[in-house]
Design an enzyme around this catalytic site. Structure first.
Site, mmCIF file in Angstrom:
data_model
loop_
_atom_site.group_PDB
_atom_site.id
_atom_site.type_symbol
_atom_site.label_atom_id
_atom_site.label_comp_id
_atom_site.label_asym_id
_atom_site.label_seq_id
_atom_site.Cartn_x
_atom_site.Cartn_y
_atom_site.Cartn_z
ATOM 1 N N CYS A 9 0.883 -1.155 0.000
ATOM 2 C CA CYS A 9 0.000 0.000 0.000
ATOM 3 C C CYS A 9 0.926 1.212 0.000
ATOM 4 O O CYS A 9 2.115 1.087 0.300
ATOM 5 C CB CYS A 9 -0.922 -0.017 1.213
ATOM 6 S SG CYS A 9 -2.434 0.931 0.959
ATOM 7 N N CYS A 88 -4.582 -0.952 -1.755
ATOM 8 C CA CYS A 88 -5.152 0.388 -1.836
ATOM 9 C C CYS A 88 -6.523 0.299 -2.484
ATOM 10 O O CYS A 88 -6.809 -0.631 -3.232
ATOM 11 C CB CYS A 88 -4.266 1.307 -2.672
ATOM 12 S SG CYS A 88 -2.599 1.449 -2.032
ATOM 13 N N CYS A 96 -2.184 3.529 -6.181
ATOM 14 C CA CYS A 96 -1.676 2.287 -5.613
ATOM 15 C C CYS A 96 -0.297 2.006 -6.195
ATOM 16 O O CYS A 96 -0.064 2.258 -7.376
ATOM 17 C CB CYS A 96 -2.637 1.158 -5.956
ATOM 18 S SG CYS A 96 -2.721 -0.095 -4.695
#
Length: 167
Positions: A9, A88, A96
């Site tokens: 992430c 994400c 992301c």
């Protein structure tokens, strides 16, 4: 042979940490040879305390966890990766990270989750959002651990991980 999973992430402070913690915790409970790591493309340098609280409340050991860069997983000393999962929430237009990696070509999949750090309702609202996110991540991690990881080829593994993403 250990199946190494990297969860990415952007900031490596909440969702990726929840995923790392749940996968390691559940793999240990189920006796599976799976090891999770988490990292970020722009790590915050700190872990969200609500993420740590949700994991601890679920029985996961979070000692030694830290926010780290994905660069650590592109060196020759890095563990060989089998799977890379981004978490994400692309539906929220978050950027992301894209992982290029240096340890062969792992199977890459996206399992998006809304950022629980953005929950409304003060601390209690955030606690609730982190717990719900932890549960959702845990559900997918149980499905991952139910796969015959040792026998699936890369195309079969990718198909199975994409199917989990749709559930």
């Amino acid at each position: 042979m250990t199946t190494n999973v990297l969860i990415l992430c952007t900031h490596n402070s909440a969702r990726s940490v929840l995923a790392e913690g749940m996968l390691n915790h559940l793999a240990a409970l189920l006796g599976r040879d799976v090891r999770a790591f988490s990292a970020g493309s722009a790590p915050s340098g700190r872990l969200n305390p609500f993420a740590l609280e949700a994991l601890t409340n679920a029985g996961a050991d979070v000692s030694g966890y830290r926010s780290k860069s994905w660069d650590e997983f592109t060196t020759p000393e890095a563990p060989p990766l089998s799977i890379v999962i981004t978490v994400c929430d692309s539906a929220a237009a978050e950027q992301c990270p894209v992982f290029f990696g240096g340890s062969g070509q792992p199977v890459k999949v996206h399992w998006g989750y809304p950022d629980p750090s953005n929950a409304e309702g003060g601390d209690e609202g955030k606690r609730r959002a982190f717990e719900l996110t932890r549960q959702a991540i845990g559900y997918r991690m149980l499905q991952l651990l139910a796969l015959p990881l040792e026998t699936l080829d890369k195309s079969e593994l990718l198909a199975a991980l994409n199917a989990i993403a749709k559930r």
